[in-house]
Design a protein around this motif. Structure first.
Motif: not given
Ligand SMILES: Nc1ncnc2c1ncn2[C@@H]1O[C@H](COP(=O)(O)OP(=O)(O)OP(=O)(O)O)[C@@H](O)[C@H]1O
Length: 296
Positions: A261-273
């Motif tokens: 929500l209110n995303a800027g330019t920052e990277r948001e990681p997703v972890q998988a396994d």
């Protein structure tokens, strides 16, 4: 009858990197008439590339490594047209969540028994932004912990490296809000763990509703902006009641979309396994056809 073709894909840098167990399983299978070959991976991503291009017959693909190596193997195998193989595990990783959940031990003879006489369990995979996962995906706190874990330290002290990363990331909890669409329903949360299996970080029960053999995944949404309250929720994990703690919501789903929500330019990681494998915005889909895993 033709000999069973077993390919062992071995990650020599995973966890203990225990080549001794792998060679003992190879020997036990050869003694029992299997045609066994061993492929040691050369680098991260190599297992996926190798299996996607593999042209020989595959009766059983045995993964010698941890959950990250299993992830790479299934991603490679799913590129193949022929789905006749079965998967097996030789747990040599640091945590081995999947092997713990399926009750697969570490004795070479026991593992050979499972490969030759084990039961086939259907396991449904999910995909996040085109990348498959077997066990779980995490967004927010869970992903920051994985993204910031000191890999050199993990080599030396194992699981403790995750505990240190958890402590470091705690002060950021609650500062971001995620917008979710879960099978068409809208939700907001401050952190999310999506899990196909029941276990987390070893043998802690994260979700009693999750089941690897169901074609749905379990979406655990954590709400709140206080790190202190979040610690309270985390304490539910060793007790096996985290899913029921105040501030938690758990929903079964096949399709999940998540954005900041209110995303800027920052990277948001997703972890998988257990590895940082994607970034938001996330499009998660459960796949329709399961892989067949050999279990005791
Ligand atoms: N030969 C290699 N050299 C360097 N990295 C590798 C090699 N082969 C595989 N890898 C990478 O090693 C990562 C870690 O492996 P894996 O997750 O299996 O072990 P682990 O971290 O010890 O176990 P767990 O995930 O159960 O904690 C994998 O995600 C993979 O990308």
């Amino acid at each position: 009858m033709a000999a069973t073709q077993v390919l062992i894909v071995f990650n020599p840098v995973s966890g203990s990197g225990n080549r001794r167990i792998v060679e003992a399983v190879q020997q036990a299978l050869s003694n029992r008439g299997c045609d066994v070959s061993l492929y040691p991976t050369q680098s991260a991503g190599d297992a996926t590339r190798y299996l996607a291009a593999y042209e020989g017959q595959l009766d059983v693909v045995a993964v010698a490594g941890g959950d990250g190596t299993i992830n790479e193997v299934v991603n490679g195998l799913r590129e193949r047209d022929n789905q006749s193989y079965r998967l097996a595990l030789i747990p040599t990783g640091t945590v081995n969540v999947l092997a713990a959940e399926l009750g697969i031990g570490k004795t070479p003879e026991g593992i050979a028994d499972i490969i030759l006489q084990g039961r086939e369990k259907p396991i449904y995979l999910g995909s996040v932004n085109e990348r498959r996962f077997v066990l779980m995906a995490g967004i927010g706190y869970d992903a920051w912990v994985v993204d910031n874990v000191d890999l050199a330290l993990k080599k030396k002290v194992g699981k403790l490296a995750y505990v240190l990363s958890m402590l470091k990331q705690l002060r950021h909890f609650g500062k971001k809000t995620y917008q979710l669409t879960v099978d068409g329903e809208r939700y907001q949360a401050n952190s999310v763990v999506i899990t196909n299996g029941r276990y987390y970080a070893g043998s802690f029960v994260l979700s009693r509703q999750a089941d690897l053999s169901k074609p749905t995944t379990q979406v655990l949404m954590i709400s709140g902006n206080s790190p202190l309250k979040f610690i309270g929720i985390l304490l539910g994990l060793p007790l096996g009641i985290m899913e029921k703690m105040p501030g938690m919501k758990s929903v079964a789903a096949r399709h999940v979309q998540i954005e900041l929500l209110n995303a800027g330019t920052e990277r948001e990681p997703v972890q998988a396994d257990g590895d940082s494998l994607a970034e938001l915005p996330l499009n998660l889909q459960m796949e329709g056809s399961p892989v067949r895993l050999l279990v005791p």
